[in-house]
Design an enzyme around this catalytic site. Sequence first.
Site, PDB file in Angstrom:
ATOM      1  N   SER A   1       5.444  -0.523 -85.682  1.00  0.00           N
ATOM      2  CA  SER A   1       6.145   0.426 -84.817  1.00  0.00           C
ATOM      3  C   SER A   1       7.608   0.652 -85.171  1.00  0.00           C
ATOM      4  O   SER A   1       8.249   1.535 -84.588  1.00  0.00           O
ATOM      5  CB  SER A   1       6.048  -0.014 -83.352  1.00  0.00           C
ATOM      6  OG  SER A   1       4.740   0.202 -82.873  1.00  0.00           O
TER       7      SER A   1
ATOM      8  N   SER B   1       5.164   3.105 -82.720  1.00  0.00           N
ATOM      9  CA  SER B   1       5.392   3.611 -81.390  1.00  0.00           C
ATOM     10  C   SER B   1       6.853   3.941 -81.100  1.00  0.00           C
ATOM     11  O   SER B   1       7.147   4.534 -80.073  1.00  0.00           O
ATOM     12  CB  SER B   1       4.901   2.593 -80.356  1.00  0.00           C
ATOM     13  OG  SER B   1       5.671   1.397 -80.403  1.00  0.00           O
TER      14      SER B   1
ATOM     15  N   LYS C   1      14.987   2.427 -77.653  1.00  0.00           N
ATOM     16  CA  LYS C   1      13.593   2.704 -77.303  1.00  0.00           C
ATOM     17  C   LYS C   1      13.394   2.414 -75.822  1.00  0.00           C
ATOM     18  O   LYS C   1      13.920   1.407 -75.311  1.00  0.00           O
ATOM     19  CB  LYS C   1      12.672   1.826 -78.161  1.00  0.00           C
ATOM     20  CG  LYS C   1      11.183   2.074 -77.993  1.00  0.00           C
ATOM     21  CD  LYS C   1      10.396   1.214 -78.986  1.00  0.00           C
ATOM     22  CE  LYS C   1       8.893   1.449 -78.906  1.00  0.00           C
ATOM     23  NZ  LYS C   1       8.145   0.659 -79.924  1.00  0.00           N
TER      24      LYS C   1
END
Lengths: 112, 467
Positions: free
Chosen positions: B184, B160, B82
């Site tokens: 997330s 996210s 990420k």
Amino acid sequence: MADRDRSDPSARAGRAPDRAPAPGRAEPALPHGQPTPSGEAPLPADSEFRAEVDALFALVRRRYGARLTEAELEGVRKGVQGIVEGARALRAVRLGNADEPFQPFSPYRSDA
Amino acid sequence: MTAADAVFVSVRELGERIRARRLSPVALAEVFLGRLERLGPRYNAVVTLTPDRALAEARRAEAEIVAGRYRGPLHGIPYGAKDLLATAGISTTWGAAPFREQTFAADATAVRKLEEAGAVLVAKLAMVELAGGMGYRQPNASFTGPGINPWNLGAWSGGSSSGAGSAVSAGLVPFAVGSETWGSILGPAGNCGVAGLRPTYGRVSRHGAMALCWTLDKLGPLALTADDCGLVLDAIAGPDPADPTATARPYRYEPDAGGARRFRFGVVRAAVEACEPAVRDSFERSLEVLREVGSVEDVLLPDLPWEAITRTILWAEAASAFEDLIESGGIAGLTAPEDHSAPYARDAILAKDYIKALRLRGVMAREADRVLAPLDALVAPGRTAVAPPLGQEFRSAVRGTAGDLMGAIGNGAGLPAVCVPNGFGERGLPTSLQFMGRAYEENAVLAAARAYQSRTDWHRRHPPDCA
């Protein structure tokens, strides 16, 4: 640990604390996991709630209002309303004197 | 080796092939770099491809393995990070336009640990800007565009860790590392039909990861199976002098744990009743499977403002973490229009209320542990609904427009949870099942999830048109 000995025994025993009635709250809390039909936080009708939202929104507007459109300000007002809703839910729970913030803190020494 | 041989194959199986020298780490890296380049844009899954680093790491892995220095099951395995994890000399954008040129000098600890395990970084993966901490209300909240779901191109991949979810689901990487403050990891894993593990708070060092909320942020893996998540956690867990919240408690993944014993599962019915019908149906069918390996009982939680506790902590700490960006007006450079103004409301959080939330967090932690102590895991739907459509506002527990009892308690109390796919709902989108355990009991929830996956084949189904 005299302070802890004098504390709310429910906290020491790991039991949930009492939930006090929310001051001025007109309606009970929604059951967990139940979104409101509109998808937005409900607006309690009492004047105390409105007064707190108005006061805090006025602070935010004073700080940032010049850079926001009316539509954005309305969104910010809804945000403030949600914050006050949450705060009142927190305030409605009674805690004992010994119920400390659940945070790690330790004094620091560079040579430790 | 062709792409078809290596795609949608578990990390464990790929590792076995590499160890036996039936699979070249360099060829494997090239396969996934090619897929990321070709298919990544379809899902808005990638921020930065890292071919130079990937091929250097893959060549090193290959040379070491040929020389008999096999490091373990991640040696030579490609992965994506990420884009809130610092990577030396490679941009780390936090998904946000104001930071798109940002570069750090050193790797995040989790990235360094994966390199030490021999894993191969092939991409920095897309994410919701600032991990969603500014209050976004719809999927188009990243300068790389909305995360697109491989199962339905009109649906969101989730946030996210958007790119982590879609990239694993579409076979663009064998595993990814995401982060969760509230939802997330489990969100995009559930939306995209893959496994996601949220470790206990402090299990994985946060050093080098963007801070959204210091006392809620966790890093964890997304992969095809719960077993693969355990392999990755084994590599990234552990103490770190650079992160004082990283626990010194040792962690070793135990893939054989729980094989023959009976599990004891609990269900909080309120967490199920909030779900849409297809999600509830998948969950009830999952319970029938779980009854083959254990008992299932309803459990009760006291009436406390669980979501308000976690939400207040998140909003207050995020407002402080991004104080400069908010006060300077820099949030006007973010992608989601609502992110331009929503954070200003957080000046209305009073210090006394934030402290009250921190005190109530102790109650939350004790109550959750009391309920979980006799159980192996609480089980619940991973998400209350399937992935929402693109271009529409969605409800969110973080914003207070939806309920998420499990997420509020799990994140507020820092508890581990793993979610795995358990069926399909509306618009052909996956549903998911989560197992949440006591603090530091990742092996218990992973054992339960493995038991479920050993009796089902949802994790062997993959999105169409990903060849």
